[in-house]
Design a protein around this motif. Sequence first.
Motif, mmCIF file in Angstrom:
data_model
loop_
_atom_site.group_PDB
_atom_site.id
_atom_site.type_symbol
_atom_site.label_atom_id
_atom_site.label_comp_id
_atom_site.label_asym_id
_atom_site.label_seq_id
_atom_site.Cartn_x
_atom_site.Cartn_y
_atom_site.Cartn_z
ATOM 1 N N ILE A 42 -15.223 46.149 46.891
ATOM 2 C CA ILE A 42 -14.046 46.399 46.055
ATOM 3 C C ILE A 42 -12.834 45.667 46.603
ATOM 4 C CG2 ILE A 42 -12.414 48.188 45.312
ATOM 5 C CD1 ILE A 42 -14.778 50.124 45.162
ATOM 6 N N SER A 43 -12.617 45.783 47.903
ATOM 7 C CA SER A 43 -11.488 45.094 48.529
ATOM 8 C C SER A 43 -11.610 43.587 48.374
ATOM 9 C CB SER A 43 -11.425 45.464 50.013
ATOM 10 O OG SER A 43 -10.433 44.738 50.690
ATOM 11 N N GLY A 45 -20.741 49.013 41.877
ATOM 12 C CA GLY A 45 -20.685 48.866 40.426
ATOM 13 C C GLY A 45 -19.262 48.637 39.945
ATOM 14 N N ILE A 46 -18.293 49.329 40.564
ATOM 15 C CA ILE A 46 -16.884 49.131 40.212
ATOM 16 C C ILE A 46 -16.468 47.692 40.498
ATOM 17 C CG2 ILE A 46 -14.515 49.760 40.859
ATOM 18 C CD1 ILE A 46 -15.576 52.608 41.378
ATOM 19 N N ALA A 47 -16.863 47.184 41.675
ATOM 20 C CA ALA A 47 -16.524 45.805 42.038
ATOM 21 C C ALA A 47 -17.162 44.814 41.075
ATOM 22 C CB ALA A 47 -16.979 45.527 43.466
ATOM 23 N N GLN A 48 -18.390 45.082 40.650
ATOM 24 C CA GLN A 48 -19.077 44.173 39.722
ATOM 25 C C GLN A 48 -18.430 44.198 38.345
ATOM 26 O OE1 GLN A 48 -22.933 45.906 40.276
ATOM 27 N NE2 GLN A 48 -23.597 44.355 41.751
ATOM 28 N N VAL A 49 -18.001 45.382 37.914
ATOM 29 C CA VAL A 49 -17.308 45.487 36.628
ATOM 30 C C VAL A 49 -15.969 44.753 36.692
ATOM 31 C CG1 VAL A 49 -16.156 47.085 35.050
ATOM 32 C CG2 VAL A 49 -18.442 47.621 35.918
ATOM 33 N N MET A 50 -15.256 44.904 37.805
ATOM 34 C CA MET A 50 -13.963 44.242 37.971
ATOM 35 C C MET A 50 -14.076 42.730 37.829
ATOM 36 S SD MET A 50 -12.594 46.483 41.209
ATOM 37 C CE MET A 50 -11.443 45.217 41.732
ATOM 38 N N THR A 51 -15.172 42.180 38.332
ATOM 39 C CA THR A 51 -15.342 40.714 38.333
ATOM 40 C C THR A 51 -16.316 40.225 37.268
ATOM 41 O OG1 THR A 51 -17.132 40.871 39.962
ATOM 42 C CG2 THR A 51 -14.887 40.661 40.814
ATOM 43 N N ASN A 52 -16.807 41.138 36.446
ATOM 44 C CA ASN A 52 -17.837 40.813 35.455
ATOM 45 C C ASN A 52 -19.084 40.219 36.110
ATOM 46 O OD1 ASN A 52 -16.367 41.600 33.108
ATOM 47 N ND2 ASN A 52 -15.186 39.695 33.251
ATOM 48 N N ALA A 74 -19.153 40.108 44.404
ATOM 49 C CA ALA A 74 -19.258 41.568 44.454
ATOM 50 C C ALA A 74 -20.690 42.032 44.677
ATOM 51 C CB ALA A 74 -18.715 42.176 43.157
ATOM 52 N N ASN A 75 -21.648 41.162 44.406
ATOM 53 C CA ASN A 75 -23.045 41.530 44.605
ATOM 54 C C ASN A 75 -23.456 41.475 46.078
ATOM 55 O OD1 ASN A 75 -23.674 41.614 41.681
ATOM 56 N ND2 ASN A 75 -23.299 39.415 41.799
ATOM 57 N N LEU A 76 -22.710 40.714 46.888
ATOM 58 C CA LEU A 76 -23.152 40.469 48.257
ATOM 59 C C LEU A 76 -22.170 40.928 49.333
ATOM 60 C CD1 LEU A 76 -24.669 36.871 47.862
ATOM 61 C CD2 LEU A 76 -25.882 39.057 47.919
ATOM 62 N N VAL A 77 -20.879 40.951 49.042
ATOM 63 C CA VAL A 77 -19.899 41.318 50.067
ATOM 64 C C VAL A 77 -20.158 42.746 50.553
ATOM 65 C CG1 VAL A 77 -17.464 41.776 50.539
ATOM 66 C CG2 VAL A 77 -18.125 39.771 49.198
ATOM 67 N N GLY A 78 -20.363 42.888 51.849
ATOM 68 C CA GLY A 78 -20.580 44.216 52.437
ATOM 69 C C GLY A 78 -21.971 44.771 52.248
#
Length: 332
Positions: A86-87, A151-158, A255-259
């Motif tokens: 997310i960050s 999922g939130i991070a993926q939605v944020m970035t599509n 967003a799929n890989l960070v962290g």
Amino acid sequence: MTTIETTAPQTRPKGSALAWVSRYGTLIAFLALIAFNAAVTPNFLTWQTLNVNLTQVATIVIVATGMTLVIATGGIDLSVGSLMAISGALAPMIFLGTIMPIPSPFLAILLAFTVPVIVAAAFGWFNGMLITRYSIQPIVATLVLFIAGRGIAQVMTNGNLQVFKNDAFQFIALGRVFGIPTQVIIMAVIVALAAFMVRRTAFGRQMLAVGGNEKAARLAGIPAVRVKRLVYVISGALAGIAGLIVVARNSASDANLVGLGMELDAIAAVAVGGTLLTGGRANILGTLLGAFVIQLVQYTLLANGVPDAAARIVKAGLIIAAVFIQLRAARG
């Protein structure tokens, strides 16, 4: 009459060997890995290799430091990897004007440094609130964001890769101060502050008291709810910082890989470093050393042609061994 007093020969207490291994085993493993690599791995004793290992371990140490504080209170935080995502998604969105146009480059950099960390800390507070207010077990409460956070991070970035370049922002990962990588300096400062807090502040003592015996801590007047919420806020904030370092280092955010898998690396570092997973103890320097052991194990295997899958198996074995030694040493 002369009285002769006899003293029974002193015997080593049962379990003392395990206690010794529990205390010094991580350091011995660290030195053994260095010695092995120095003898076997080509180009190990070079500044380039040192730089690679330091930059790879920095984010693990930062997240594991927050994890140590959480575990010291008797909790666990499975959400740190997702909070990194997310960050890491928010910072490029601020630069690229995805959320809203920011006319000032200086303001954009300032917001990119602060907003993602504040958001990650807020999610950490959410974890603490679920645990303290609704009495949800920490592993279940943080599992919520472990699943939903990414999922939130993926939605944020599509689900798209965000590529960006900003030298001022990327200095936190790619810059150097007197030849030392900036991210390593950030890591060292965080470790030093956390170690000071645990050893020298009232909050540190309260944290250990809550983890040792929460009921007794409450009876002693310690604000257990506030302490537990704050450690999750700290854990979230540190995960946020680690997420920024990762995307700055890669010049991109995925967003799929960070962290991804960071929660496991952090828990492994804490366990190998000697902090009891049952709470009541926080060995920050041990966590630092544990993270280096985890990193060196992975580096050693990969540098000698062993697949990454095997490195994961060895990492799991290290966790099992560390927990086993801790439990046996605690029983005496």
